[in-house]
Design an enzyme around this catalytic site. Structure first.
Site, PDB file in Angstrom:
ATOM      1  N   ASP A  92       0.925  -1.158   0.049  1.00 15.86           N
ATOM      2  CA  ASP A  92      -0.100  -0.016  -0.075  1.00 15.86           C
ATOM      3  C   ASP A  92       0.886   1.153   0.073  1.00 15.86           C
ATOM      4  O   ASP A  92       2.015   1.202   0.600  1.00 15.86           O
ATOM      5  CB  ASP A  92      -0.782  -0.169   1.298  1.00 15.86           C
ATOM      6  N   GLU A  94       1.045   5.607   0.563  1.00 12.42           N
ATOM      7  CA  GLU A  94       0.078   6.883   0.669  1.00 12.42           C
ATOM      8  C   GLU A  94       0.862   7.952  -0.184  1.00 12.42           C
ATOM      9  O   GLU A  94       2.089   7.998  -0.114  1.00 12.42           O
ATOM     10  CB  GLU A  94       0.184   7.420   2.334  1.00 12.42           C
ATOM     11  N   HIS A 251      -5.757   3.907   6.730  1.00 13.55           N
ATOM     12  CA  HIS A 251      -5.145   4.921   6.043  1.00 13.55           C
ATOM     13  C   HIS A 251      -3.482   5.223   6.517  1.00 13.55           C
ATOM     14  O   HIS A 251      -3.096   6.334   6.004  1.00 13.55           O
ATOM     15  CB  HIS A 251      -5.999   6.429   5.818  1.00 13.55           C
ATOM     16  N   ASP A 256      -2.978  -0.655   6.631  1.00  8.98           N
ATOM     17  CA  ASP A 256      -3.806  -1.113   5.737  1.00  8.98           C
ATOM     18  C   ASP A 256      -3.380  -2.526   4.863  1.00  8.98           C
ATOM     19  O   ASP A 256      -4.002  -3.240   4.564  1.00  8.98           O
ATOM     20  CB  ASP A 256      -3.830  -0.009   4.425  1.00  8.98           C
TER      21      ASP A 256
END
Length: 292
Positions: A92, A94, A251, A256
DNA sequence: CGCTAGCTGCGCAGAACGCT
DNA sequence: AGCGTTCTGCGCAGCTAGCG
């Protein structure tokens, strides 16, 4: 009588060419749902059956027989056979914002986890985006400009060699690496590829990307959206659906990833998905990268 | 045989979703 | 806040069973 039939036929042709909205109003019906109840029911039913058949076909046409009983079982097989199958990395990112045409946004955090577990099976780092993070994005992932725009936080170009070395250390020689992310095809994979391009580094051609959203859409009995029309397949909905406990805040990349690891294993189990089935759903890294 | 009524499938447009 | 994907419903054409 023939004249009457002709008139009726003409009426039918004209009537069938009228906008449905007009017909509904003419019939004194509200113009909300335009399909008749029977047609609506049949279409809905047909769609569901097709979905189920597709899901079943995806698992039965892989030709695996005894090997198609889910990733969990395959994990055991992988362990017992000392890594005969592909490496699955759940990841994942960000970022500072969406993937847009301006090409301005950057990755601020990257986390991944090798699904086979063991020592050093995770990789997690903050990344210096060399730009400010918009306030509304900060509110989403709680990563502020102050946290990442520092000299001791590596840029993506600094992290890249470490990332490649990590993946290589987890990869079975001669076997591909399957990257799994939630909305990988539309967000994570293109974003990652763009960072590779920016560093003029070609993404390894044996990397494959699997989108867990696409897999989740094949699941029957998923909860519906507020209007009852769509199946909810966001990570939070899937976490609740499977009763997975949330540890930490959502998040953040590794949180995540941890959630997605559990969700992904549940999905592959529910879909009876094999490695081959997974490979069929995968997209090659070259599809996202412009560097050749 | 000709017509009606209903069903099916395809293409299109618009809405919703999902990610940060 | 942007954008790609997916889903839904509409409109239409074509097919077919049933009927006179």
């Amino acid at each position: 009588m023939p004249l009457l039939l002709r008139v009726n036929q003409l009426r039918n042709i004209i009537w069938s060419s009228c906008p449905v909205m007009l017909q509904m109003q003419h019939a004194g019906l509200p113009s909300g749902k335009l399909l008749g109840p029977r047609s609506y029911e049949k279409r809905h039913f047909t769609t569901r059956v097709q979905t189920l058949e597709t899901a079943v076909m995806d698992t039965t046409t892989t030709g695996l027989g005894s090997c198609n009983s889910g990733i969990q079982q395959l994990k055991l097989q992988r362990t017992s056979e000392h890594g005969q199958c592909a490496t699955i990395l759940v990841f994942d990112i960000e970022t500072t914002g969406f993937l847009d045409k301006s090409n301005n946004n950057r990755i601020v955090e990257l986390a991944l986890r090798d699904l086979s577990g063991g020592k050093n099976s995770t990789f997690e780092t903050l990344i210096n985006p060399e730009m400010d993070i918009p306030t509304f994005v900060e509110k989403v992932h709680k990563i502020s400009t102050k946290m990442v725009r520092r000299h001791d936080i590596p840029r993506f170009g600094d992290v890249l060699p470490l990332l490649l070395a990590f993946v290589q250390s987890r990869q079975t020689p001669g076997k591909p690496v399957i990257w799994v992310a939630h909305r990988a095809k539309a967000f994570d994979a293109p974003f990652l590829a763009r960072e590779f391009d920016r560093c003029s580094v070609q993404m390894p051609t044996d990397w494959l990307f699997v989108d867990s959203v696409c897999l989740a859409r094949k699941l029957p009995n998923m909860p519906k959206s507020s209007d009852g029309k769509k199946h909810l397949v966001n990570l939070e909905a899937l976490r609740k659906h499977y009763g997975i406990r949330m540890e930490g805040s959502a998040h953040r990349a590794m949180q995540d990833v941890t959630t997605l690891c559990q969700v992904f294993q549940k999905i592959t189990f529910d879909l009876n998905l094999s490695y081959e089935g997974l490979m069929n759903d995968a997209t090659k890294s070259s599809a996202f990268s412009k560097v050749s």
